[in-house]
Design a protein around this motif. Structure first.
Motif, PDB file in Angstrom:
ATOM      1  N   UNK A 164       3.552  -1.860   6.973  1.00 42.20           N
ATOM      2  CA  UNK A 164       3.254  -0.686   7.375  1.00 42.20           C
ATOM      3  C   UNK A 164       3.628  -0.212   8.946  1.00 42.20           C
ATOM      4  N   UNK A 165       3.810  -1.126   9.587  1.00 36.65           N
ATOM      5  CA  UNK A 165       4.226  -0.876  11.014  1.00 36.65           C
ATOM      6  C   UNK A 165       5.643  -0.346  11.073  1.00 36.65           C
ATOM      7  N   UNK A 166       6.565  -1.202  10.132  1.00 41.88           N
ATOM      8  CA  UNK A 166       7.997  -0.357  10.093  1.00 41.88           C
ATOM      9  C   UNK A 166       8.054   1.032   9.843  1.00 41.88           C
ATOM     10  N   UNK A 167       7.139   1.340   8.801  1.00 45.79           N
ATOM     11  CA  UNK A 167       7.154   2.553   8.382  1.00 45.79           C
ATOM     12  C   UNK A 167       6.191   3.449   8.818  1.00 45.79           C
ATOM     13  N   UNK A 168       5.400   2.973   9.872  1.00 46.03           N
ATOM     14  CA  UNK A 168       4.517   3.779  10.558  1.00 46.03           C
ATOM     15  C   UNK A 168       3.305   4.492   9.845  1.00 46.03           C
ATOM     16  N   UNK A 169       2.811   3.770   8.621  1.00 45.52           N
ATOM     17  CA  UNK A 169       2.000   4.083   7.945  1.00 45.52           C
ATOM     18  C   UNK A 169       1.069   3.215   7.468  1.00 45.52           C
ATOM     19  N   UNK A 170       0.758   3.001   6.087  1.00 50.06           N
ATOM     20  CA  UNK A 170      -0.256   2.284   5.320  1.00 50.06           C
ATOM     21  C   UNK A 170       0.509   1.430   4.498  1.00 50.06           C
ATOM     22  N   UNK A 186      -4.745  -4.475   0.788  1.00 49.74           N
ATOM     23  CA  UNK A 186      -4.156  -3.171   1.786  1.00 49.74           C
ATOM     24  C   UNK A 186      -4.010  -3.606   2.917  1.00 49.74           C
ATOM     25  N   UNK A 187      -3.211  -2.745   3.825  1.00 50.75           N
ATOM     26  CA  UNK A 187      -3.197  -2.800   5.372  1.00 50.75           C
ATOM     27  C   UNK A 187      -3.131  -1.044   5.846  1.00 50.75           C
ATOM     28  N   UNK A 188      -3.948  -0.771   6.626  1.00 50.03           N
ATOM     29  CA  UNK A 188      -4.982  -1.440   7.068  1.00 50.03           C
ATOM     30  C   UNK A 188      -6.260  -1.850   5.985  1.00 50.03           C
ATOM     31  N   UNK A 189      -7.183  -2.869   6.347  1.00 53.75           N
ATOM     32  CA  UNK A 189      -8.013  -3.256   5.324  1.00 53.75           C
ATOM     33  C   UNK A 189      -8.753  -2.243   4.862  1.00 53.75           C
ATOM     34  N   UNK A 190      -9.172  -2.098   3.592  1.00 49.77           N
ATOM     35  CA  UNK A 190     -10.219  -1.086   2.827  1.00 49.77           C
ATOM     36  C   UNK A 190     -11.268  -1.791   2.511  1.00 49.77           C
ATOM     37  N   UNK A 191     -12.372  -1.263   2.581  1.00 49.78           N
ATOM     38  CA  UNK A 191     -13.532  -1.847   1.925  1.00 49.78           C
ATOM     39  C   UNK A 191     -13.761  -1.502   0.329  1.00 49.78           C
ATOM     40  N   UNK A 192     -12.793  -0.452  -0.087  1.00 54.36           N
ATOM     41  CA  UNK A 192     -12.895  -0.037  -1.656  1.00 54.36           C
ATOM     42  C   UNK A 192     -11.749  -1.046  -2.205  1.00 54.36           C
ATOM     43  N   UNK A 193     -11.555  -2.295  -1.757  1.00 49.03           N
ATOM     44  CA  UNK A 193     -10.710  -3.022  -2.726  1.00 49.03           C
ATOM     45  C   UNK A 193     -11.129  -3.376  -4.285  1.00 49.03           C
ATOM     46  N   UNK A 237       7.659  -7.628 -12.881  1.00 49.34           N
ATOM     47  CA  UNK A 237       7.165  -6.956 -11.758  1.00 49.34           C
ATOM     48  C   UNK A 237       5.726  -7.742 -11.346  1.00 49.34           C
ATOM     49  N   UNK A 238       5.644  -8.171 -10.144  1.00 51.58           N
ATOM     50  CA  UNK A 238       4.638  -8.901  -9.710  1.00 51.58           C
ATOM     51  C   UNK A 238       3.539  -7.820  -9.492  1.00 51.58           C
ATOM     52  N   UNK A 239       3.705  -7.013  -8.787  1.00 46.70           N
ATOM     53  CA  UNK A 239       2.712  -5.728  -8.549  1.00 46.70           C
ATOM     54  C   UNK A 239       3.447  -4.395  -7.834  1.00 46.70           C
ATOM     55  N   UNK A 240       2.814  -3.597  -7.552  1.00 48.25           N
ATOM     56  CA  UNK A 240       3.374  -2.147  -7.013  1.00 48.25           C
ATOM     57  C   UNK A 240       2.834  -2.162  -5.818  1.00 48.25           C
ATOM     58  N   UNK A 241       3.713  -1.815  -4.968  1.00 44.64           N
ATOM     59  CA  UNK A 241       3.775  -1.489  -3.359  1.00 44.64           C
ATOM     60  C   UNK A 241       3.578  -0.031  -3.208  1.00 44.64           C
ATOM     61  N   UNK A 242       2.620   0.384  -2.605  1.00 44.39           N
ATOM     62  CA  UNK A 242       2.389   1.913  -2.199  1.00 44.39           C
ATOM     63  C   UNK A 242       2.513   2.003  -0.776  1.00 44.39           C
ATOM     64  N   UNK A 243       3.552   2.670  -0.070  1.00 50.96           N
ATOM     65  CA  UNK A 243       3.588   2.968   1.053  1.00 50.96           C
ATOM     66  C   UNK A 243       3.387   4.339   1.455  1.00 50.96           C
ATOM     67  N   UNK A 244       2.558   4.555   2.348  1.00 58.69           N
ATOM     68  CA  UNK A 244       1.955   5.949   2.822  1.00 58.69           C
ATOM     69  C   UNK A 244       2.345   6.156   4.186  1.00 58.69           C
ATOM     70  N   UNK A 245       3.030   7.443   4.495  1.00 59.33           N
ATOM     71  CA  UNK A 245       3.428   7.805   5.819  1.00 59.33           C
ATOM     72  C   UNK A 245       3.004   9.339   5.983  1.00 59.33           C
ATOM     73  N   UNK A 246       2.727   9.688   7.161  1.00 67.51           N
ATOM     74  CA  UNK A 246       2.250  10.898   7.434  1.00 67.51           C
ATOM     75  C   UNK A 246       3.195  12.108   7.242  1.00 67.51           C
ATOM     76  N   UNK A 247       2.874  13.347   6.882  1.00 68.18           N
ATOM     77  CA  UNK A 247       3.759  14.150   6.613  1.00 68.18           C
ATOM     78  C   UNK A 247       3.322  15.572   7.350  1.00 68.18           C
ATOM     79  N   UNK A 248       2.313  15.150   8.564  1.00 64.89           N
ATOM     80  CA  UNK A 248       1.891  16.231   9.160  1.00 64.89           C
ATOM     81  C   UNK A 248       2.766  16.960   9.835  1.00 64.89           C
ATOM     82  N   UNK A 249       3.825  16.393  10.394  1.00 64.14           N
ATOM     83  CA  UNK A 249       4.637  17.354  11.274  1.00 64.14           C
ATOM     84  C   UNK A 249       5.542  18.316  10.445  1.00 64.14           C
TER      85      UNK A 249
END
Length: 614
Positions: free
Chosen positions: A94-100, A113-120, A164-176
């Motif tokens: 998350x830090x490398x990609x500036x997102x979640x 998830x990172x950051x931690x989510x209540x809806x796990x 395939x052990x799991x699926x990784x979802x990387x989120x980054x902002x597209x606000x710009x």
């Protein structure tokens, strides 16, 4: 048929909408407006598209390259179920990609998830996880309603070789990039504003004239779908056209037809309900899925259920196993079945006959209908008859054997002594009397069932009746002190047959003597009831062996005898005395009763209406 009419109704609405649209727009306005909008939209969307694709592609490649470094470590952490290491890796991604960074399983459920989510452990709604677990990298834009700002999602499989052990979802902002796109979009909007305003002004009157009747029609259809049958609509003349008028008439006719049809269905359903409620037989209908579809109160009572059985699975009901087995047998063989079994009740057992038949709809097996009959009375009567035949056979066999034996001895001339000869003759006489008494009781039973005692009815004084019966009974006792009579305080008259009432009291007293010890006290008496002054209670109380509670209800039945094991060494009768007594009292509009406790004695008696008291 109703569904087809509804479909035709909506097709008419669609047709009218299309025709009205074509008639309201003139061709010049439409062509000018469309040409202007097409030029603006093509230029604007082309710029947005190429910029958008370039930015998204470069961002996707960057995230994929950054994440591949962690693939092996994350794979091992997931497979070893090392949550702490997994969370560390997700935080670094998350830090490398500036997102979640989120981790999901094959079913699309969030497992970390990172950051931690209540809806796990909840499912990711905006994603189809199948392409990821098929080994593909996906990218898509996520709507702002799932986050506080628009995000770009890159889905990457965490795998080694073909696993395939799991699926990784990387989120980054597209606000710009969205901000730049928004500026271009604003320019396009300003350019289109004048054309749109012209279109709004021209389309306003058309929209109003079309939307108002359709809005009324929509509300009317909603009312119809919610069960408000018979509701009609009446549109204002300014909004109606010939087509709308025909549609309105069609809707009103359909609404009335539905109201009539539903009322008829309700009447038919109520008829079935009343029929089932009034039936003494229990009804139980089960469909192919073993769900109870139709039942009635009689079935619930017979099967021991205080609540409705409908909409419940047959196997989930707490009912007799024989019922379920009978239904299952019909399901297996698809043929009628009939079984008879005993249901255990708290007060007494009941005998039930169940007949189950298969139900077929259009030659296809649909379910099973069961009819339950309470045959307890028939079953008990047959059992009593069997016992009676056995008892009478035994009673006849013993005296007949004595008579036959004594007669053979006398005929063979074996006995020469006059006294012995007299002894055998007395045996023949006594046993003949026993046979005669048994036959008389059977004949009396039949006589009282079919006779009317009104011709011998008279006014009977209760104390006189008690005195007459007591005077005769006391002479049959070895010890007169063991018998007493409790008389009424004042003269009380009843209407009835004195000989028959005497017979009842003789029967009750004889039973008391028979089942009591030689020194036990026997009491004959009568009382005026406190709660019913128009009724007198006559009773015979003994200190005998008593009767168990489960047998007290049956002692008044014909041919019935208390368990012989409880009365060893006691005289046995035919089992008709109490049944005859009950018949006589009921002919006098009275009722019999018994109160007893094993080892403490019994009280037998009857309650009979008072004719006149002085």
């Amino acid at each position: 048929m109703i569904v087809k009419k509804m479909a035709d109704l909506f097709n008419k609405i669609k047709s009218i909408y299309k025709d009205r649209l074509n008639s309201l727009f003139n061709r010049i306005f439409v062509r000018f407006m469309l040409l202007s909008l097409i030029i603006i939209l093509v230029l604007g969307f082309s710029m947005i598209y190429f910029f958008y694709e370039f930015h998204f592609s470069s961002t996707e490649n960057e995230i994929v390259n950054n994440t591949q470094v962690f693939n092996d470590s994350l794979y091992e952490a997931v497979r070893e179920d090392d949550e702490e290491e997994t969370e560390k890796l997700l935080s670094r991604i998350a830090e490398v990609n500036s997102g979640q960074a989120w981790l999901i399983n094959e079913e699309g459920y969030l497992i970390n998830a990172y950051p931690f989510l209540e809806a796990e452990a909840s499912q990711v709604q905006f994603l189809n996880s199948e392409p990821i677990f098929a080994g593909n990298i996906i990218s898509q834009e996520v709507e702002p309603r799932y986050f506080d700002r628009p995000m770009l999602l890159i889905g990457i499989p965490i795998r080694q070789q073909d696993d395939t052990a799991a699926g990784l979802l990387v989120f980054t902002s597209v606000a710009g990039i969205n901000s730049t796109i928004a500026q271009v979009r604003s320019l396009m909007i300003y350019s289109s504003f004048l054309a749109i305003m012209l279109g709004v002004i021209l389309a306003y009157s058309w929209s109003k004239s079309l939307a108002s009747p359709l809005k009324h029609m929509s509300k009317a259809v909603m009312n119809l779908s919610s069960g408000n049958y018979g509701h009609t609509i009446d549109l204002e003349d300014s909004y109606t056209t010939q087509e709308i008028t025909r549609l309105q008439q069609s809707y009103n006719n359909l609404s009335k037809e539905l109201e009539n049809s539903m009322n008829e269905l309700t009447r038919e359903r109520n008829k079935l309900k009343y029929i089932l409620t009034g039936m003494q037989e229990g009804v139980l209908v089960v469909n192919r899925e073993r769900e109870v579809i139709v039942t009635n109160n009689s079935a619930a009572d017979l099967l021991g259920h205080s609540i409705s059985l409908e909409e419940k699975k047959l196997n989930s009901l707490s009912i007799n196993e024989d019922v379920i087995k009978t239904f299952e047998k019909v399901f297996e063989e698809q043929d009628s079945q009939s079984e008879e079994f005993t249901l255990k009740k708290s007060r007494k057992d009941i005998r039930v006959l169940i007949r189950c038949i298969p139900i077929r709809v259009a030659e296809e097996f649909w379910g099973v209908a069961g009819l339950l009959h309470d045959v307890s009375e028939r079953w008990r009567f047959e059992k009593l008859q069997q016992d009676f035949v056995a008892n009478v056979s035994h009673e006849l066999k013993a005296p007949l054997s004595s008579i036959k034996g004594s007669s053979e001895i006398l005929l063979d001339g074996i006995v020469e002594d006059r006294d012995k000869e007299k002894k055998y003759l007395n045996i023949i006489l006594n046993e003949s009397d026993r046979l005669s008494q048994l036959v008389d009781e059977i004949l009396n039973m039949a006589k009282y069932e079919n006779s009317d005692f009104s011709s011998e009815s008279s006014r009977v004084e209760m104390n006189s009746l008690l005195y007459d019966v007591g005077s005769i009974f006391v002479n049959s006792l070895d010890n007169e002190k063991r018998f007493k009579v409790n008389y009424l305080d004042e003269e009380t008259m009843i209407q009835g047959s004195k000989p028959r009432l005497k017979q009842v009291l003789y029967n009750l007293l004889e039973n008391a003597r028979k089942f009591s010890d030689e020194e036990a006290e026997i009491e004959l008496g009568a009382d005026i009831l406190d709660d019913r002054e128009d009724c007198v209670e006559v009773y015979v109380k003994d200190q005998g062996i008593g009767i168990p509670g489960e047998e007290q209800e049956n002692v008044w039945e014909r041919f019935y005898k208390v368990d012989k094991a409880r009365t060893p060494g006691k005289e046995e009768g035919s089992g008709l005395g109490l049944a005859i007594s009950k018949q006589i009292i009921e002919q006098h509009d009275g009722e019999v009763f018994v109160e007893s406790e094993p080892g403490k004695g019994s009280t037998f008696g009857f309650k009979i209406p008072v004719s006149k008291r002085k």
